[in-house]
Design an enzyme around this catalytic site. Structure first.
Site, short mmCIF file in Angstrom:
data_model
loop_
_atom_site.label_atom_id
_atom_site.label_comp_id
_atom_site.label_asym_id
_atom_site.label_seq_id
_atom_site.Cartn_x
_atom_site.Cartn_y
_atom_site.Cartn_z
CG ASP A 142 0.09 9.42 0.81
OD1 ASP A 142 0.00 8.21 1.09
OD2 ASP A 142 -0.59 10.30 1.37
CG HIS B 74 -2.01 -1.05 1.10
ND1 HIS B 74 -3.31 -0.75 0.75
CD2 HIS B 74 -1.97 -2.40 1.25
CE1 HIS B 74 -4.02 -1.87 0.71
NE2 HIS B 74 -3.23 -2.88 1.02
#
Ligand code: ADQ
Length: 446
Positions: free
Chosen positions: A357, A148
């Site tokens: 991110d 992720h």
């Protein structure tokens, strides 16, 4: 014994309606599948139980495991290194040993519940050794892994002690999924550098098997956000928020993040402070609401970030505020989904400015909430979301001037321009729901 097994650090119980849970819960339920993970409480291992149609198999973590495997190796070694080393990565042998032991515990739990030839989907940076361990225990399984967070460039990854173990761990999977194509390439390059493998395209042969590394950009449960945004109570709450913050003449800027040093919260607040200082915006014309969810608060780097942010918030409010009117509202709190959506609906400008991110779901949630095609998104180039949401106002968060430029461009844009940008971003998000993400991954896993 189950035909489909999800393995993740946390169980989908008490974790709130996160994107991952809402994506995987329906598939896990309809396939009569199981979920292997930790309850979130130390020294607790309830017997396996049923939860919303999913078989839950808890893995126990002691207080020491949480210190070493979770807060140590996962969140103080791997997390900062994989986010460009924006904070120094800390290395301790006992953390590494605990990480290995806990990964083995997860692998053994998965091996115990998976039926012959079952599909097992392992998630995220806390469990990178699990695919290799599970392969050893159960060569009959189809194993998928999804990361992720970003996967760093080779030069950075090479700093990680026992780095080859991690690459071998991931190569235990048949399919290794990443948020971005570049991350998949970084990983494949490492298999050459560390193991002398020869990838061809997105595939690489390893110990007589073919491993595929590919990007599967994650998304959100669009219908969940859409329904909340259409709810009259949520819309009423959005109007109330605006009224409380000074009405329509005051521009509302919004940040929503876990309080994490990768999210660029301090840089964002600094840029806003400069806009106030140089008179580009005034306390009468604008207000920033920053919601920062407490996160990993036992880790020193997170405590230091909290202190930095709170000092700066105090300085800005002290310098530019008035009695009864503050330029910056800082909430060190978690908010319900409905409250978040109300904030999204109320905000003129959403600031999503991480230094790095993997994806960033807040950006996609904001877009999904704006059924009115209103609002503007200021988005960091260094998020996975930026590849899909190229109609946002893209900024380099390391450059305060560029952050200010992006915010100013969003302030100056015409309503038509904003609506055109929002329309395109909404099409992208609506066409790529988290359900589609999960389906595509599982089809590729076969
Ligand atoms: P995170 O780093 O946690 O996720 P993000 O993708 O933004 O970051 O997801 C955060 C989730 O928490 C969102 O659904 C958001 O609504 C919610 N949230 C944030 N602040 C909140 C608050 N104050 N109150 C309530 N809810 C809040 C990791 C990676 C990301 C990747 C996701 C999914 O770091 O890059 O997008 O996993 O793969």
């Amino acid at each position: 014994m189950k035909r489909f097994v999800v393995v993740a650090n946390r169980l989908p119980v008490d974790a709130g309606p996160g994107g991952l849970v809402s994506a995987l819960q329906p598939i896990t339920r309809s396939s009569g599948g199981a979920w292997v993970g930790w309850t979130g409480n130390p020294d607790e291992r309830p017997e396996p139980f049923e939860h919303e149609g999913v078989h839950i198999h808890p893995v126990e973590l002691s207080a020491d495991d949480i210190d070493r495997y979770y807060e140590g190796q996962s969140n103080s070694t791997i997390w900062p290194l994989f986010h460009d080393g924006v904070e120094p990565s800390v290395h301790h042998r006992p953390w590494r040993v605990a990480y290995q032991a806990v990964n083995m515990r997860f692998a053994e739990a998965a091996a115990a519940v998976a039926a012959e030839g079952a599909t097992v989907w392992v998630h995220d940076y806390q469990l990178m050794l699990v695919p290799g361990m599970l392969r050893e225990l159960r060569p009959d399984l189809r194993i998928g892994f999804f990361l992720h967070i970003p996967f760093p460039p080779v030069e950075l990854f090479m700093q990680l002690p026992r780095r080859t173990d991690f690459v071998r761990g991931l190569l235990g999977a048949d399919l290794v999924g990443f948020q971005q194509p570049l991350a998949a390439q970084n990983f494949l390059r490492l298999t050459t550098q560390l193991l002398g493998l020869r990838p061809e395209g997105e595939r690489v042969e390893y110990e007589g098997r073919t491993v595929t590394a590919r990007a599967f950009p994650i998304s959100i449960d669009v219908s969940e956000i859409d329904e909340l945004a259409a709810d009259p109570e949520v819309q009423e709450e959005a109007r109330r928020l605006r009224k409380d913050l000074g009405g329509d003449r005051r521009l509302l800027l919004l940040g929503v993040d876990r309080l994490d040093y990768t999210k660029g919260i301090d840089q964002r607040i600094e840029a806003y402070g400069e806009l106030l200082a140089d008179g580009t915006v005034s306390n009468e014309e604008a207000v920033l609401v920053q919601v920062a969810t407490p996160s990993r608060m036992r880790v020193a780097q997170y405590q230091q970030l909290r202190e930095r942010v709170e000092r700066e918030v105090g300085r800005i409010n002290g310098e530019f505020g008035d009695v009864g009117r503050a330029p910056l509202h800082y909430l060190f709190q978690s908010r319900s989904r409905a409250e978040l959506v109300a904030l999204y609906l109320a905000a003129d400008i959403m600031l999503v400015t991480p230094l790095r991110d993997g994806m960033n779901l807040v950006a996609k949630e904001y877009v999904a909430a704006r059924r009115d095609e209103g609002g503007a998104l200021v988005l960091s180039e260094f998020t996975g979301a930026a590849s899909e949401l190229s109609d946002a106002f893209l900024v380099n968060p390391y450059d305060v001037d560029d952050l200010k430029r992006g915010i100013n461009a969003a302030i100056a844009a015409s309503p038509d321009d904003l609506a055109a940008r929002m329309r395109k971003m909404r099409e992208t998000v609506r066409a790529n729901d988290v359900g589609r993400w999960a389906k595509q991954f599982l089809e590729a896993l076969g």
